[in-house]
Design a protein around this motif. Structure first.
Motif, PDB file in Angstrom:
ATOM      1  N   GLU A   1      -4.147  -2.718   4.557  1.00  0.00           N
ATOM      2  CA  GLU A   1      -3.566  -1.383   4.682  1.00  0.00           C
ATOM      3  C   GLU A   1      -2.280  -1.419   5.492  1.00  0.00           C
ATOM      4  N   SER A   2      -2.269  -2.162   6.590  1.00  0.00           N
ATOM      5  CA  SER A   2      -1.066  -2.283   7.415  1.00  0.00           C
ATOM      6  C   SER A   2       0.070  -2.914   6.628  1.00  0.00           C
ATOM      7  N   PHE A   3      -0.231  -3.979   5.907  1.00  0.00           N
ATOM      8  CA  PHE A   3       0.802  -4.655   5.126  1.00  0.00           C
ATOM      9  C   PHE A   3       1.322  -3.738   4.015  1.00  0.00           C
ATOM     10  N   LYS A   4       0.422  -3.097   3.317  1.00  0.00           N
ATOM     11  CA  LYS A   4       0.816  -2.200   2.224  1.00  0.00           C
ATOM     12  C   LYS A   4       1.659  -1.037   2.746  1.00  0.00           C
ATOM     13  N   ASN A   5       1.312  -0.480   3.909  1.00  0.00           N
ATOM     14  CA  ASN A   5       2.112   0.600   4.493  1.00  0.00           C
ATOM     15  C   ASN A   5       3.527   0.135   4.805  1.00  0.00           C
ATOM     16  N   PHE A   6       3.667  -1.084   5.298  1.00  0.00           N
ATOM     17  CA  PHE A   6       5.001  -1.614   5.572  1.00  0.00           C
ATOM     18  C   PHE A   6       5.783  -1.823   4.273  1.00  0.00           C
ATOM     19  N   VAL A   7       5.161  -2.457   3.299  1.00  0.00           N
ATOM     20  CA  VAL A   7       5.852  -2.787   2.040  1.00  0.00           C
ATOM     21  C   VAL A   7       6.291  -1.540   1.286  1.00  0.00           C
ATOM     22  N   TYR A   8       5.387  -0.580   1.119  1.00  0.00           N
ATOM     23  CA  TYR A   8       5.667   0.575   0.265  1.00  0.00           C
ATOM     24  C   TYR A   8       5.994   1.866   1.011  1.00  0.00           C
ATOM     25  N   GLY A   9       5.669   1.936   2.307  1.00  0.00           N
ATOM     26  CA  GLY A   9       5.821   3.193   3.016  1.00  0.00           C
ATOM     27  C   GLY A   9       6.829   3.165   4.148  1.00  0.00           C
ATOM     28  N   SER A  10       7.751   2.212   4.108  1.00  0.00           N
ATOM     29  CA  SER A  10       8.754   2.096   5.173  1.00  0.00           C
ATOM     30  C   SER A  10      10.121   1.806   4.557  1.00  0.00           C
ATOM     31  N   VAL A  11      11.094   1.561   5.428  1.00  0.00           N
ATOM     32  CA  VAL A  11      12.448   1.205   4.988  1.00  0.00           C
ATOM     33  C   VAL A  11      12.423  -0.022   4.063  1.00  0.00           C
ATOM     34  N   HIS A  12      11.423  -0.862   4.204  1.00  0.00           N
ATOM     35  CA  HIS A  12      11.314  -2.041   3.346  1.00  0.00           C
ATOM     36  C   HIS A  12      11.297  -1.662   1.863  1.00  0.00           C
ATOM     37  N   SER A  13      10.734  -0.512   1.532  1.00  0.00           N
ATOM     38  CA  SER A  13      10.627  -0.109   0.123  1.00  0.00           C
ATOM     39  C   SER A  13      12.004   0.033  -0.532  1.00  0.00           C
ATOM     40  N   TYR A  14      13.041   0.399   0.243  1.00  0.00           N
ATOM     41  CA  TYR A  14      14.401   0.482  -0.305  1.00  0.00           C
ATOM     42  C   TYR A  14      14.832  -0.882  -0.836  1.00  0.00           C
ATOM     43  N   PHE A  15      14.569  -1.925  -0.078  1.00  0.00           N
ATOM     44  CA  PHE A  15      14.973  -3.269  -0.481  1.00  0.00           C
ATOM     45  C   PHE A  15      14.120  -3.786  -1.634  1.00  0.00           C
ATOM     46  N   LEU A  16      12.887  -3.387  -1.685  1.00  0.00           N
ATOM     47  CA  LEU A  16      12.026  -3.740  -2.809  1.00  0.00           C
ATOM     48  C   LEU A  16      12.523  -3.080  -4.096  1.00  0.00           C
TER      49      LEU A  16
END
Length: 157
Positions: A76-91
């Motif tokens: 859940e922590s990893f998924k929140n970072f990947v899809y629910g943070s600024v990281h999602s812009y780069f993805l």
């Protein structure tokens, strides 16, 4: 107790010093710092100067390969970072900086708490996933296994 390890590789479109890569390079440190400050973050691979793993020598025999390895307390922590943070812009915008026709791989696996992955371990996990598909030893969000080895249908964002 187990922690979730993840590794991903992708081929850069240009060297990190190329102007085409400026936005990506400018945000490497802030995004990595945000990851480190995120709930559930445990560890990420860095070079000896503390720079992102993208600056490490690649075990894939290609200097243009970007490498990222991190460890999280739970999915859940990893998924929140990947899809629910600024990281999602780069993805969402990865085609700006990465050759999407080339090798691009992502893998996760469970590790005993306190153990940290290596580049060689990440390479082995990526190769195992590519050769055998998802298994309790190497999986993705689409073929996710919990820490007890049970298949969970999908955890995609």
């Amino acid at each position: 107790m187990f922690h979730l390890a993840q590794a991903n590789i992708a081929r850069f479109k240009a060297p990190l010093t190329d102007p085409q890569m400026k936005e990506f390079v400018d945000f490497l440190e802030p995004v990595n710092r945000f990851a480190e400050e995120s709930k559930g973050f445990v560890w990420r691979l860095k070079d000896e100067q503390g720079r992102p793993a993208s600056y490490l020598e690649s075990p894939f025999k290609d200097d243009m390969m970007a490498i990222n390895i991190s460890v999280w307390e739970d999915v859940e922590s990893f998924k929140n970072f990947v899809y629910g943070s600024v990281h999602s812009y780069f993805l969402r915008n990865k085609k700006k900086w990465f050759d999407l026709k080339g090798t691009s791989l992502f893998v996760m696996w469970w590790m005993p708490e306190g153990q940290m992955p290596t580049l060689d371990m990440a390479k082995e996990k990526l190769e195992a996933l590519e050769a055998n598909g998802p298994s309790p030893a190497a999986f993705t969000f689409r073929g996710f296994y919990d820490a007890e080895g049970r298949l969970i249908e999908t955890l995609t964002g």
